[in-house]
Design a protein around this motif. Structure first.
Motif, PDB file in Angstrom:
ATOM      1  N   ALA A   1     -20.413  64.738 -28.839  1.00  0.00           N
ATOM      2  CA  ALA A   1     -20.743  64.877 -30.252  1.00  0.00           C
ATOM      3  C   ALA A   1     -20.283  66.262 -30.702  1.00  0.00           C
ATOM      4  O   ALA A   1     -20.418  67.236 -29.971  1.00  0.00           O
ATOM      5  CB  ALA A   1     -22.238  64.736 -30.464  1.00  0.00           C
ATOM      6  N   GLU A   2     -19.759  66.307 -31.914  1.00  0.00           N
ATOM      7  CA  GLU A   2     -19.286  67.586 -32.411  1.00  0.00           C
ATOM      8  C   GLU A   2     -20.428  68.321 -33.100  1.00  0.00           C
ATOM      9  O   GLU A   2     -20.527  69.528 -33.037  1.00  0.00           O
ATOM     10  CB  GLU A   2     -18.177  67.295 -33.416  1.00  0.00           C
ATOM     11  CG  GLU A   2     -17.384  68.482 -33.807  1.00  0.00           C
ATOM     12  CD  GLU A   2     -16.278  68.066 -34.754  1.00  0.00           C
ATOM     13  OE1 GLU A   2     -15.421  68.897 -35.042  1.00  0.00           O
ATOM     14  OE2 GLU A   2     -16.275  66.892 -35.214  1.00  0.00           O
ATOM     15  N   SER A   3     -21.296  67.564 -33.739  1.00  0.00           N
ATOM     16  CA  SER A   3     -22.414  68.177 -34.451  1.00  0.00           C
ATOM     17  C   SER A   3     -23.515  67.144 -34.611  1.00  0.00           C
ATOM     18  O   SER A   3     -23.303  65.956 -34.388  1.00  0.00           O
ATOM     19  CB  SER A   3     -21.957  68.631 -35.837  1.00  0.00           C
ATOM     20  OG  SER A   3     -21.506  67.502 -36.568  1.00  0.00           O
ATOM     21  N   TRP A   4     -24.693  67.615 -35.015  1.00  0.00           N
ATOM     22  CA  TRP A   4     -25.797  66.697 -35.270  1.00  0.00           C
ATOM     23  C   TRP A   4     -26.742  67.332 -36.275  1.00  0.00           C
ATOM     24  O   TRP A   4     -26.686  68.526 -36.542  1.00  0.00           O
ATOM     25  CB  TRP A   4     -26.528  66.353 -33.984  1.00  0.00           C
ATOM     26  CG  TRP A   4     -27.170  67.531 -33.317  1.00  0.00           C
ATOM     27  CD1 TRP A   4     -28.371  68.077 -33.598  1.00  0.00           C
ATOM     28  CD2 TRP A   4     -26.611  68.331 -32.271  1.00  0.00           C
ATOM     29  NE1 TRP A   4     -28.610  69.154 -32.799  1.00  0.00           N
ATOM     30  CE2 TRP A   4     -27.554  69.335 -31.965  1.00  0.00           C
ATOM     31  CE3 TRP A   4     -25.406  68.299 -31.560  1.00  0.00           C
ATOM     32  CZ2 TRP A   4     -27.335  70.295 -30.986  1.00  0.00           C
ATOM     33  CZ3 TRP A   4     -25.203  69.251 -30.579  1.00  0.00           C
ATOM     34  CH2 TRP A   4     -26.157  70.234 -30.296  1.00  0.00           C
TER      35      TRP A   4
ATOM     36  N   PHE B   1     -25.785  61.956 -35.039  1.00  0.00           N
ATOM     37  CA  PHE B   1     -24.730  62.625 -34.261  1.00  0.00           C
ATOM     38  C   PHE B   1     -23.356  62.190 -34.742  1.00  0.00           C
ATOM     39  O   PHE B   1     -23.136  61.006 -35.019  1.00  0.00           O
ATOM     40  CB  PHE B   1     -24.851  62.277 -32.779  1.00  0.00           C
ATOM     41  CG  PHE B   1     -26.024  62.915 -32.107  1.00  0.00           C
ATOM     42  CD1 PHE B   1     -25.867  64.084 -31.382  1.00  0.00           C
ATOM     43  CD2 PHE B   1     -27.291  62.358 -32.198  1.00  0.00           C
ATOM     44  CE1 PHE B   1     -26.944  64.686 -30.759  1.00  0.00           C
ATOM     45  CE2 PHE B   1     -28.374  62.949 -31.579  1.00  0.00           C
ATOM     46  CZ  PHE B   1     -28.204  64.117 -30.862  1.00  0.00           C
ATOM     47  N   LYS B   2     -22.452  63.147 -34.802  1.00  0.00           N
ATOM     48  CA  LYS B   2     -21.074  62.850 -35.198  1.00  0.00           C
ATOM     49  C   LYS B   2     -20.199  63.071 -33.961  1.00  0.00           C
ATOM     50  O   LYS B   2     -20.189  64.173 -33.392  1.00  0.00           O
ATOM     51  CB  LYS B   2     -20.685  63.823 -36.315  1.00  0.00           C
ATOM     52  CG  LYS B   2     -19.365  63.548 -36.934  1.00  0.00           C
ATOM     53  CD  LYS B   2     -19.551  62.844 -38.279  1.00  0.00           C
ATOM     54  CE  LYS B   2     -18.197  62.383 -38.803  1.00  0.00           C
ATOM     55  NZ  LYS B   2     -18.284  61.118 -39.515  1.00  0.00           N
ATOM     56  N   LEU B   3     -19.494  62.036 -33.537  1.00  0.00           N
ATOM     57  CA  LEU B   3     -18.604  62.174 -32.368  1.00  0.00           C
ATOM     58  C   LEU B   3     -17.356  62.967 -32.750  1.00  0.00           C
ATOM     59  O   LEU B   3     -16.927  62.946 -33.905  1.00  0.00           O
ATOM     60  CB  LEU B   3     -18.164  60.800 -31.871  1.00  0.00           C
ATOM     61  CG  LEU B   3     -19.188  59.962 -31.128  1.00  0.00           C
ATOM     62  CD1 LEU B   3     -18.639  58.557 -30.893  1.00  0.00           C
ATOM     63  CD2 LEU B   3     -19.528  60.609 -29.796  1.00  0.00           C
TER      64      LEU B   3
ATOM     65  N   PRO C   1     -10.068  54.459 -27.199  1.00  0.00           N
ATOM     66  CA  PRO C   1     -10.831  55.436 -27.986  1.00  0.00           C
ATOM     67  C   PRO C   1     -12.335  55.379 -27.687  1.00  0.00           C
ATOM     68  O   PRO C   1     -12.872  54.320 -27.379  1.00  0.00           O
ATOM     69  CB  PRO C   1     -10.559  55.004 -29.432  1.00  0.00           C
ATOM     70  CG  PRO C   1     -10.175  53.569 -29.342  1.00  0.00           C
ATOM     71  CD  PRO C   1      -9.525  53.372 -28.012  1.00  0.00           C
ATOM     72  N   VAL C   2     -12.998  56.531 -27.778  1.00  0.00           N
ATOM     73  CA  VAL C   2     -14.453  56.614 -27.621  1.00  0.00           C
ATOM     74  C   VAL C   2     -15.062  56.471 -29.014  1.00  0.00           C
ATOM     75  O   VAL C   2     -14.697  57.221 -29.918  1.00  0.00           O
ATOM     76  CB  VAL C   2     -14.865  57.970 -27.020  1.00  0.00           C
ATOM     77  CG1 VAL C   2     -16.386  58.062 -26.894  1.00  0.00           C
ATOM     78  CG2 VAL C   2     -14.208  58.188 -25.664  1.00  0.00           C
ATOM     79  N   THR C   3     -15.966  55.500 -29.187  1.00  0.00           N
ATOM     80  CA  THR C   3     -16.545  55.282 -30.508  1.00  0.00           C
ATOM     81  C   THR C   3     -18.065  55.186 -30.443  1.00  0.00           C
ATOM     82  O   THR C   3     -18.650  55.178 -29.365  1.00  0.00           O
ATOM     83  CB  THR C   3     -16.029  53.967 -31.131  1.00  0.00           C
ATOM     84  OG1 THR C   3     -16.572  52.893 -30.356  1.00  0.00           O
ATOM     85  CG2 THR C   3     -14.517  53.892 -31.123  1.00  0.00           C
ATOM     86  N   ALA C   4     -18.663  55.066 -31.650  1.00  0.00           N
ATOM     87  CA  ALA C   4     -20.120  54.929 -31.731  1.00  0.00           C
ATOM     88  C   ALA C   4     -20.590  53.657 -31.028  1.00  0.00           C
ATOM     89  O   ALA C   4     -21.728  53.580 -30.565  1.00  0.00           O
ATOM     90  CB  ALA C   4     -20.555  54.918 -33.197  1.00  0.00           C
TER      91      ALA C   4
ATOM     92  N   GLY D   1     -17.793  54.372 -37.357  1.00  0.00           N
ATOM     93  CA  GLY D   1     -17.059  54.437 -36.092  1.00  0.00           C
ATOM     94  C   GLY D   1     -17.378  55.660 -35.252  1.00  0.00           C
ATOM     95  O   GLY D   1     -17.336  55.595 -34.029  1.00  0.00           O
ATOM     96  N   LEU D   2     -17.696  56.773 -35.910  1.00  0.00           N
ATOM     97  CA  LEU D   2     -17.933  57.994 -35.151  1.00  0.00           C
ATOM     98  C   LEU D   2     -19.343  58.548 -35.343  1.00  0.00           C
ATOM     99  O   LEU D   2     -19.650  59.632 -34.874  1.00  0.00           O
ATOM    100  CB  LEU D   2     -16.906  59.076 -35.552  1.00  0.00           C
ATOM    101  CG  LEU D   2     -15.451  58.799 -35.158  1.00  0.00           C
ATOM    102  CD1 LEU D   2     -14.543  59.918 -35.642  1.00  0.00           C
ATOM    103  CD2 LEU D   2     -15.298  58.611 -33.658  1.00  0.00           C
ATOM    104  N   THR D   3     -20.189  57.833 -36.078  1.00  0.00           N
ATOM    105  CA  THR D   3     -21.522  58.364 -36.368  1.00  0.00           C
ATOM    106  C   THR D   3     -22.587  57.438 -35.795  1.00  0.00           C
ATOM    107  O   THR D   3     -22.489  56.219 -35.921  1.00  0.00           O
ATOM    108  CB  THR D   3     -21.730  58.507 -37.891  1.00  0.00           C
ATOM    109  OG1 THR D   3     -20.555  59.090 -38.435  1.00  0.00           O
ATOM    110  CG2 THR D   3     -22.931  59.366 -38.194  1.00  0.00           C
TER     111      THR D   3
END
Lengths: 587, 324
Positions: free
Chosen positions: A108-111, A122-124, A135-138, A175-177
Motif C-alpha cells: 500500500a502506498e498510503s492509507w 488503503f491505496k495500493l 498485476p497486483v490488485t485490490a 482496482g487499487l483501493t
C-alpha cells in the motif's frame, strides 16, 4: 466514502518527504527518472525507496536454517522454519521498519482512517506486479482476507484479526483501493494488517475446490510460488537446501532509483542443528550465523581471522521466567496453592533470584536483568518504571516472613501452619539455558530454606501439563515476544489458554487479573497509540507487582556476518536481513 | 517352495496389522505427554483453542483412539498413508523425497562393511591366536563398543579440522551447475563421511561372526578329509570352509535388508544427511503420528520381506534346508 474525514497517519506522511530529501541528494547519480524528485520505474511510478549506501548488483548469499520448512503457504506457515524460508517471498500492505519499528507503507502506498477509528482505506501502489508478471490488485487483497477468515482453514492470523469476536469487513473500492471496517475501533490494527498478500490468480481455483489447506505445501514445484517479495524460490531439495533468485518485478528501488534487490542468488542450507550451522559458518560455508550469548566472546575473538563482524542488536524479545501454579483444577495440595496464590510469597522468591548469576553463567554476561513482561527491545511499549526485585536475600526472607513463612532451627522454611516449603520446578530438558536457569533458581531458593527439586522433562510433556492436565507446581519456561502487547493477550487475559498460572478462567480469579483484563480490552479498542501505551504501562506495572511470573534475564541478540557484505543494519527486532534488498557484496 | 513363499506372504497381512496395532496403542499410552496440536500454543501464543480444535478435527484426531486407528487402517488398505500434521503434505511424499538418499547410504555402507568384514574375518580365523588376529579382534571390539553417534561426532570433528571432507549434506551448493560426472563425484565425495560412520564402524560385529563361523567349520570332518586328500590349503578354505561358514551370515543379511530404509537417525542428524532417519526422529519428537506410523509400516514390511529373502537365499546356498 460518505462522511469519511480523512486523517493521514503520521507514518504515511513521514516517509515520502524523507525519501524525497534523500532522492534529491542522490539526484546527480540517478539513472533516468520520471520525476526529478522521486525515483520511478517504467510501469511502476511510485516504487518504495529503501535507504542505504548504493551497492553493486550480483553475487550469492549463503545462509542456513535449522529444520525444513513445513509449508510454503504463508497463511498456514507458523513455525520459523517455514516463515524463514518463505518470508522473503510475500509482502503485506504495510510493514514494520526493522530499525525504527514504525509501521510503514509496503504494497500500500498510503492509507487513512475514519474519525471513529473503525474504517481504514488503503491505496495500493500503481503498477505492482506478481513475480510472474500479473498485476497486483485490490482483488488479491480481498481474496487474501477471505481465505484468512474461512472457517475451514485453521490459521492463527484469524485469531489476531478478530475484533470483538467478529472478522474485519473487507471491501474492494476500486482496482487499487481496499477498505477495512472493524466492529469496534481496533488499536493493534496497523500492526496486525501487514499479512502477506496472496496471488488470487494462482490460488483461487484450489480455494474454490476446497483444497486450500493442501495448496502450496512443501511438495509444490517452487516455480508455482508467485509472490511480490524480493526473491522467488527456484529450488527446494528436502533436508538439503532452498535456492532463491532475484525477483525481476520487485517494487523497491535504491536511492538512485535502481530496482532492488542487489544480491542475485540466495542459498539456504537446511542443517539439523544450530551446532551444524556454527561449524559451516566457521568453515566459511555460510555467510551469517546467529551467535548465542555464551558464544559471543569466542566469536568476537575470531572476527579478524574469519573475516566477519559480530553485530550487537541489544536486548532480544525472548524471555525466560519462573511461574507458580495457582490453579485449583490442577489438584495441588491446598496449602501449596495458598503459597503460590500469595503475592508476598512470589515477591519473596523474586527477591531471592540472583539475576546477575544467571546473566553471567547462562548468558556469559551478554544479557540484562528483567522484571516486567515487555522487553526493552520494544522501544514503544516497554515501561521501565515497573517494580524491580534486585537480588537481596534479607529482603526476600523479610517479605516471606510478612506472609508467615519462618525458617526453623533445622534450616527449613515453614509456612504459618508448619508445612515445610517443598516444591518441584519443571522445565524442558532439551533447552540447556532453561535447565541452567532452573538450577541457579533452585540454589537461590534453597538459601531461603525452601526444598526445591528441578525436573527437566520432554517438551511435549511440559506443554500438556501447562495447557491440559495442570499438574505442575512451578515451571521455568520462555516465550518469544514482539512489539504489539495485544498479541500476548492469550497469556495475560484471565480467559487466555496460555494464562499459565490459571488458564481459561471463567471469570477473573483475583481483582488484579480483572484489572489486567480491563486494560487489555481498553488498549485493544483504542486507536490512539499514546493512550494505548498508557494502558499497557498499567498492565506491565500490575504484572511486575503481582509477579505471577518471575522474570529472570533477557539475552542480547547477536549475529555474525562476513565483512564482504555492505548495508548490514542489524537490530533485535528486524534481525540481520530486514533490509536484505539493499545488502550487497563489496567489490 | 512356491507354496511356502505364498504362505509367508499371506501371513504378512495379519502380522502387519498386529505390528501397527501395538505401535498405535503405544502412542496412545503415551498420551500424558500431549499431542502435536497441543504444543502449538507455546509456539504461537496468539492461537485460539478453537483454531487448535479445528486443526485436530481436520486430521480426525478429535475422534476416540480406536476409531482413529480403524480409519488409519482403512486408508492404508487403500494405500493412502495420510497427511503429516506439521507439513500438511502426503506422508508418502515426505518419505519418497528421502527414501532414495537413505537407500544410497545404506547400500554403500552395507557394501563397505561386508567387503571389509568378510576377508578380515577369514584372515582372522585362519590365523587364529596370532598377533594379527589379536589386533584385529581388539579393533573389532573397539568398533563394536563405539556407538554410531559418537563415531559420527569423531568423524565430524576430524573433517572440521582437516578441511578434507564436507561436513554436512549430500550435495554441494553449486550441485545443479555441475556436469553429470561432476554430480556423481560430488555425491560420492559427500557420501564418504556417513559411509565410514555407518559402514566401517559396523565391521567389527560382522567380522567376529565370520571368524567364529569359519573356526567352527574348520574343525569339521570334511575339512580334515579335504586336507587329507591333499587339496591345497587355499582351496580348502575358500571352496570348502568359507562357503559353509557363510550360512548364518545370510540370515544376518536378511535383517540388514530390513534396515535399509529405517535410516540411521543419529548419524544422519549429526552429518546433516537428508535421509529418512532424520524425518522419523523429528516426527517422533513432534508426535506427527501418521509420519511415524507410515515409516514404521514401511520398516516392518521391509524387515519381513528381508527375512523371507534370507530364508529363500538360505535354501539356495544350503541344499540341506527344505521348507516343504
Amino acid at each position: 466514502m460518505k462522511g469519511l474525514a480523512v486523517i493521514a497517519i503520521a507514518a504515511a506522511l513521514l516517509l515520502p518527504p524523507d525519501v524525497l530529501a534523500h532522492a534529491v541528494g542522490a539526484a546527480g547519480a540517478a539513472p533516468p527518472k520520471a520525476s526529478p524528485t522521486r525515483p520511478s520505474l517504467p510501469g511502476l511510478p511510485h516504487p518504495k525507496v529503501m535507504l542505504g549506501e548504493p551497492g553493486r548488483f550480483g553475487g550469492t548469499f549463503l545462509d542456513a536454517q535449522v529444520a525444513d520448512p513445513r509449508t510454503f503457504n504463508p497463511i498456514l506457515a507458523q513455525e520459523t522454519s517455514s516463515t524463514g524460508a518463505i518470508g522473503g517471498l510475500f509482502d503485506g500492505l504495510v510493514e514494520d521498519n526493522g530499525e525504527t519499528t514504525e509501521t510503514e507503507p509496503a504494497l500500500a502506498e498510503s492509507w487513512r482512517t475514519s474519525p471513529d477509528g473503525r474504517t481504514w482505506t488503503f491505496k495500493l501502489r500503481q503498477g505492482l506486479q506478481w513475480s510472474d508478471g500479473a498485476p497486483v490488485t485490490a482483488d488479491d487483497v480481498a481474496f487474501t482476507f477471505q481465505v484468512i477468515y474461512d472457517g475451514k482453514i485453521p490459521n492463527s492470523l484469524q485469531d489476531v484479526l478478530t475484533v470483538a469476536g467478529k472478522p474485519i469487513e473487507v471491501t474492494k473500492v476500486d482496482g487499487l483501493t481496499i477498505r477495512f471496517r472493524t466492529a469496534e475501533p481496533f488499536g493493534p490494527f496497523l500492526r496486525s494488517i501487514g499479512v502477506g498478500i496472496l496471488p488470487r490468480h494462482k490460488l483461487d481455483a484450489s480455494y474454490q475446490a476446497g483444497k486450500f489447506n493442501q495448496t502450496w505445501g512443501v511438495n509444490t514445484p517452487p516455480r508455482e510460488l508467485v509472490g511480490t517479495g524480493a526473491y522467488v524460490m527456484t529450488e527446494y531439495k528436502p533436508a538439503q537446501r532452498i535456492t532463491f533468485a532475484r525477483n525481476p518485478h520487485y517494487w523497491r528501488v535504491d536511492l538512485q532509483g535502481r530496482r532492488l534487490p542487489y544480491i542475485e542468488r540466495l542459498v539456504l542450507t537446511i542443517v539439523p542443528s544450530q551446532e551444524a550451522h556454527k561449524l559451516l559458518f566457521l568453515q566459511g560455508q555460510t555467510d551469517s550465523y546467529g551467535v548465542r550469548p555464551r558464544e559471543y566472546a569466542a566469536f568476537k575473538r575470531g572476527e579478524k581471522a574469519g573475516r566477519y563482524t559480530v553485530y550487537d542488536g541489544g536486548p532480544s524479545f525472548g524471555s525466560e521466567f519462573l511461574s507458580f501454579n495457582q490453579n485449583r483444577r490442577g489438584g495441588l495440595a491446598e496449602y501449596k496453592l495458598k503459597w503460590f496464590q500469595n503475592q508476598k510469597f512470589r515477591q519473596g522468591v523474586a527477591y531471592a533470584i540472583d539475576r546477575q548469576a544467571i546473566i553471567d553463567q547462562v548468558y556469559a554476561g551478554q544479557a540484562i536483568a528483567e522484571y516486567g513482561p515487555e522487553s526493552p527491545a520494544d522501544k514503544f511499549f516497554f515501561d521501565p518504571r515497573v517494580m524491580q526485585y534486585p537480588y537481596d536475600l534479607d529482603k526476600a526472607a523479610a517479605t516471606l516472613a510478612e506472609a508467615g513463612f519462618k525458617k526453623g532451627a533445622d534450616g527449613l522454611l515453614r509456612d504459618a501452619d508448619g508445612h515445610p516449603v517443598e516444591f518441584i520446578i519443571s522445565t524442558n530438558a532439551d533447552n540447556q539455558d532453561r535447565v541452567a536457569i532452573g538450577n541457579i533458581i533452585r540454589q537461590d531458593l534453597e538459601k531461603l530454606g525452601m526444598h526445591v527439586t528441578l525436573a527437566p522433562e520432554a517438551f511435549n510433556t511440559l506443554v500438556n501439563k501447562l495447557v491440559e492436565s495442570y499438574k505442575w507446581e512451578a515451571m521455568v519456561m520462555g516465550l518469544t515476544g514482539g512489539i504489539e502487547p495485544h498479541n500476548g493477550q492469550n497469556v495475560w487475559k484471565s480467559s487466555g489458554s496460555l494464562h499459565m498460572w490459571n488458564p481459561k478462567e471463567a471469570a477473573p480469579a483475583t481483582p488484579w487479573e480483572a484489572e489486567v483484563d480491563r486494560y487489555f480490552n481498553l488498549a485493544a479498542t483504542t486507536v490512539d497509540q499514546t493512550r494505548r501505551k498508557a494502558y499497557y504501562d498499567k498492565y506491565q506495572e500490575i504484572i511486575a507487582e503481582q509477579v505471577p511470573v518471575v522474570y529472570t534475564a533477557i539475552p542480547n541478540a547477536y549475529v555474525a556476518v562476513r565483512n564482504k557484505f555492505g548495508n548490514i543494519k542489524y537490530t533485535a527486532f528486524g534481525g540481520p536481513f530486514w533490509n536484505f534488498p539493499v545488502v550487497y557484496i563489496k567489490p | 517352495m512356491f507354496r511356502y513363499i505364498l504362505r509367508r506372504l499371506i501371513l504378512l497381512g495379519p502380522l502387519l496389522v498386529g505390528i501397527t496395532f501395538v505401535s498405535w496403542a503405544a502412542i496412545q499410552l503415551a498420551r500424558g505427554s500431549g499431542d502435536y496440536f497441543q504444543a502449538l500454543v507455546l509456539q504461537y501464543p496468539q492461537i485460539s483453542p478453537a483454531t487448535i480444535e479445528g486443526l485436530r478435527a481436520r486430521f480426525g484426531m478429535d475422534q476416540p483412539p480406536w476409531i482413529q486407528y480403524l480409519r488409519w487402517l482403512w486408508r492404508i488398505v487403500h494405500l493412502d498413508f495420510g497427511l503429516s500434521f506439521s507439513y500438511q503434505v502426503p506422508v508418502t511424499w515426505l518419505i519418497g523425497t528421502r527414501a532414495l538418499n537413505t537407500l544410497l547410504l545404506s547400500i554403500s555402507s552395507l557394501i563397505v562393511a561386508w567387503a571389509i568384514a568378510i576377508p578380515l574375518g577369514i584372515y582372522s580365523a585362519v590365523h587364529q591366536y596370532s598377533v594379527k588376529d589379536g589386533l584385529l579382534s581388539a579393533g573389532a571390539f573397539i568398533a563394536i563398543s563405539i556407538p554410531s553417534f559418537f563415531s559420527a561426532l569423531l568423524l565430524l570433528y576430524a573433517a572440521f579440522w582437516t578441511h578434507l571432507l564436507p561436513l554436512q549434506g549430500l550435495t554441494s551448493v553449486n550441485y545443479d551447475m555441475l556436469s553429470p560426472l561432476g554430480k556423481l563425484l560430488d555425491v560420492g565425495w559427500h557420501l564418504i563421511l556417513p559411509t565410514i560412520a555407518l559402514g566401517v564402524f559396523s565391521v567389527g560385529g560382522l567380522m567376529r561372526y565370520m571368524r567364529t563361523n569359519l573356526l567352527d567349520v574348520l574343525r569339521a570332518d570334511y575339512v580334515k578329509t579335504a586336507r587329507a586328500k591333499g587339496v591345497p590349503e587355499r582351496r580348502v578354505i575358500l571352496r570348502h570352509a568359507v562357503r559353509n561358514a557363510i550360512n548364518p551370515l545370510v540370515t544376518l543379511f536378511g535383517f540388514e535388508l530390513g534396515g535399509l530404509l529405517s535410516g540411521a537417525a543419529f548419524v544422519e542428524n549429526i552429518l546433516g544427511y537428508p535421509g529418512l532417519g532424520r524425518l522419523i526422529l523429528e516426527a517422533l519428537q513432534r508426535k506427527d503420528i501418521f509420519v511415524v506410523m507410515g515409516s514404521l509400516l514401511l520398516g516392518s514390511v521391509l524387515l519381513i520381506l528381508g527375512n523371507l529373502i534370507a530364508d529363500i537365499l538360505l535354501a539356495y546356498v544350503d541344499p540341506r534346508i527344505r521348507y516343504e
